[in-house]
Design an enzyme around this catalytic site. Structure first.
Site, PDB file in Angstrom:
ATOM      1  CG  ASP A  95      -0.324  -6.455   4.973  1.00 14.69           C
ATOM      2  OD1 ASP A  95      -0.163  -6.663   3.745  1.00 14.69           O
ATOM      3  OD2 ASP A  95      -1.443  -6.185   5.466  1.00 14.69           O
ATOM      4  CG  HIS A 109      -1.120   4.911   5.241  1.00 11.06           C
ATOM      5  ND1 HIS A 109      -2.357   4.543   5.703  1.00 11.06           N
ATOM      6  CD2 HIS A 109      -1.276   6.165   4.725  1.00 11.06           C
ATOM      7  CE1 HIS A 109      -3.237   5.525   5.471  1.00 11.06           C
ATOM      8  NE2 HIS A 109      -2.603   6.505   4.871  1.00 11.06           N
ATOM      9  CB  CYS A 120      22.157   9.221   6.534  1.00  8.59           C
ATOM     10  SG  CYS A 120      21.751   7.468   6.445  1.00  8.59           S
ATOM     11  CB  THR A 178     -10.427   1.327   3.341  1.00 10.88           C
ATOM     12  OG1 THR A 178     -10.097   2.546   4.015  1.00 10.88           O
ATOM     13  CG2 THR A 178     -11.028   1.623   1.985  1.00 10.88           C
ATOM     14  CD  GLU A 205     -18.062  -2.883  10.073  1.00 10.79           C
ATOM     15  OE1 GLU A 205     -17.210  -2.007   9.872  1.00 10.79           O
ATOM     16  OE2 GLU A 205     -17.797  -4.027  10.480  1.00 10.79           O
TER      17      GLU A 205
HETATM   18  P1  OAD Z   1     -10.160   0.366   9.387  1.00 11.27           P
HETATM   19  O1  OAD Z   1      -9.885  -0.554  10.509  1.00 11.27           O
HETATM   20  O2  OAD Z   1     -10.503   1.775   9.693  1.00 11.27           O
HETATM   21  O3  OAD Z   1     -11.374  -0.217   8.521  1.00 11.27           O
HETATM   22  C1  OAD Z   1     -11.388  -1.564   8.140  1.00 11.27           C
HETATM   23  C2  OAD Z   1     -12.520  -1.761   7.146  1.00 11.27           C
HETATM   24  O4  OAD Z   1     -12.422  -3.073   6.660  1.00 11.27           O
HETATM   25  C3  OAD Z   1     -13.940  -1.590   7.720  1.00 11.27           C
HETATM   26  O5  OAD Z   1     -14.686  -0.846   6.781  1.00 11.27           O
HETATM   27  C4  OAD Z   1     -14.471  -3.026   7.796  1.00 11.27           C
HETATM   28  O6  OAD Z   1     -15.864  -3.092   7.504  1.00 11.27           O
HETATM   29  C5  OAD Z   1     -13.710  -3.675   6.683  1.00 11.27           C
HETATM   30  N1  OAD Z   1     -13.456  -5.108   6.865  1.00 11.27           N
HETATM   31  C6  OAD Z   1     -13.122  -5.787   7.986  1.00 11.27           C
HETATM   32  N2  OAD Z   1     -12.931  -7.083   7.711  1.00 11.27           N
HETATM   33  C7  OAD Z   1     -13.143  -7.243   6.375  1.00 11.27           C
HETATM   34  C8  OAD Z   1     -13.088  -8.338   5.476  1.00 11.27           C
HETATM   35  N3  OAD Z   1     -12.761  -9.548   5.878  1.00 11.27           N
HETATM   36  N4  OAD Z   1     -13.352  -8.095   4.164  1.00 11.27           N
HETATM   37  C9  OAD Z   1     -13.680  -6.858   3.727  1.00 11.27           C
HETATM   38  N5  OAD Z   1     -13.747  -5.792   4.536  1.00 11.27           N
HETATM   39  C10 OAD Z   1     -13.477  -5.971   5.835  1.00 11.27           C
HETATM   40  O7  OAD Z   1      -8.910   0.275   8.382  1.00 11.27           O
HETATM   41  P2  OAD Z   1      -8.441   1.272   7.242  1.00 11.27           P
HETATM   42  O8  OAD Z   1      -9.596   1.961   6.602  1.00 11.27           O
HETATM   43  O9  OAD Z   1      -7.492   0.545   6.384  1.00 11.27           O
HETATM   44  O10 OAD Z   1      -3.215   4.526   8.953  1.00 11.27           O
HETATM   45  O11 OAD Z   1      -7.638   2.333   8.103  1.00 11.27           O
HETATM   46  C11 OAD Z   1      -7.034   3.383   7.420  1.00 11.27           C
HETATM   47  C12 OAD Z   1      -5.815   3.852   8.165  1.00 11.27           C
HETATM   48  O12 OAD Z   1      -6.140   4.105   9.536  1.00 11.27           O
HETATM   49  C13 OAD Z   1      -4.713   2.818   8.278  1.00 11.27           C
HETATM   50  O13 OAD Z   1      -3.930   2.703   7.124  1.00 11.27           O
HETATM   51  C14 OAD Z   1      -3.914   3.361   9.411  1.00 11.27           C
HETATM   52  C15 OAD Z   1      -5.039   3.724  10.364  1.00 11.27           C
HETATM   53  O14 OAD Z   1      -4.802   4.793  11.172  1.00 11.27           O
HETATM   54  C16 OAD Z   1      -1.995   4.809   9.418  1.00 11.27           C
HETATM   55  O15 OAD Z   1      -1.407   4.095  10.206  1.00 11.27           O
HETATM   56  C17 OAD Z   1      -1.435   6.091   8.887  1.00 11.27           C
END
Ligand code: OAD
Length: 239
Positions: A95, A109, A120, A178, A205
């Site tokens: 985003d 990403h 191209c 993450t 978590e």
């Molecule tokens: P995930 O969905 O795997 O993890 C989200 C994390 O955010 C978890 O650890 C939650 O505990 C935490 N979380 C949720 N709500 C929150 C909040 N309000 N404040 C703080 N933390 C919160 O997402 P990512 O780790 O970003 O890749 O996923 C990594 C990659 O997996 C993405 O970029 C995407 C996906 O496949 C691609 O598309 C290549």
């Protein structure tokens, strides 16, 4: 040692803006196989399905706003810049909420706001053509179908060399929202530890790659980050 700071954000940083995370209940992958929508193979087998998925996500950008976490990160970056303290914001998010808050992230990403021509190589920023059933032709070579400028599974993330440079000698590393499930981003925490950096994780978590050496701050990024980043600015004398 002089400070050098890297912050990595994931889907949790945008969750408080109303964008779904990837894993867990209500997550973006729920009900969808990753390989159905986020691989080069999916794009060549069923481009219409992949396009619809990304068009929905591109359209959702106009309905969300940066939250307090994005704003706190932008203010943090500004304070560090004023003090000439090296800082890199790396995001796995596709985003544009960091930019809209005023940050200058490296999108490892890719970005929903960008489209790319496989014929191209042209990139074009476009958030106007949002019809889920209509492809957008390349404005340069007229190839009939631009692809999302997103790193799919099996593809090399963007900006890796700049990120590796930033990680080398990093003294403070924060990972925000993450799950630590997707490499190479999941490996940055270990690299930071090996560099001797202070490591801080914020999420809801505990991620799988957390160790007792790391400081874990549980809670919503929009609630936790403004105070946490103020505290860090005070500690590094950048206020
Ligand atoms: P995930 O969905 O795997 O993890 C989200 C994390 O955010 C978890 O650890 C939650 O505990 C935490 N979380 C949720 N709500 C929150 C909040 N309000 N404040 C703080 N933390 C919160 O997402 P990512 O780790 O970003 O890749 O996923 C990594 C990659 O997996 C993405 O970029 C995407 C996906 O496949 C691609 O598309 C290549």
């Amino acid at each position: 040692m002089a400070d050098s700071i890297v912050i990595l954000t994931g889907a949790g940083a945008s969750a408080d803006s109303g964008l779904a995370t990837f894993r867990g209940p209500g997550g973006l992958w729920e009900g969808r196989q990753v390989e159905d929508v986020a691989t080069p193979e999916a794009w060549s087998l069923d481009p219409a399905q992949v396009w619809r998925f990304y068009q929905m996500r591109r359209a959702a950008l106009s309905r969300v706003q940066p939250n307090a976490a994005h704003r706190a990160l932008a203010a943090f970056e500004l304070q560090l810049k004023r003090r000439c303290i090296p800082f890199v914001l790396v995001t796995q998010n596709v985003d544009d909420l960091h930019e809209r808050a005023g940050s200058t992230p490296l999108h490892m990403h890719g970005e929903l706001a960008s489209l790319r021509c496989e014929a191209c190589g042209a990139r074009c920023r476009d958030l106007q053509g949002l019809d889920p059933n209509r492809f957008i032709p390349c404005p340069r070579c007229e190839y009939p179908r631009l692809r999302p400028d997103i790193v799919w599974f099996g593809e090399m993330p963007f900006h890796m060399s700049a990120i590796e440079d930033a990680m080398a000698g990093c003294t403070l590393f924060l990972a925000i929202g993450t799950s630590g499930a997707v490499y190479p981003a999941a490996g940055f925490l270990e690299i930071a530890r090996a560099e001797g950096a202070v490591t801080i994780i914020n999420s809801l978590e505990q991620p799988g790659n957390l160790t007792p050496e790391d400081r874990y701050v549980e809670g919503r990024a929009a609630e936790v980050l403004p105070e946490l980043l103020e505290e860090l600015l005070t500690e590094i004398g950048a206020e």
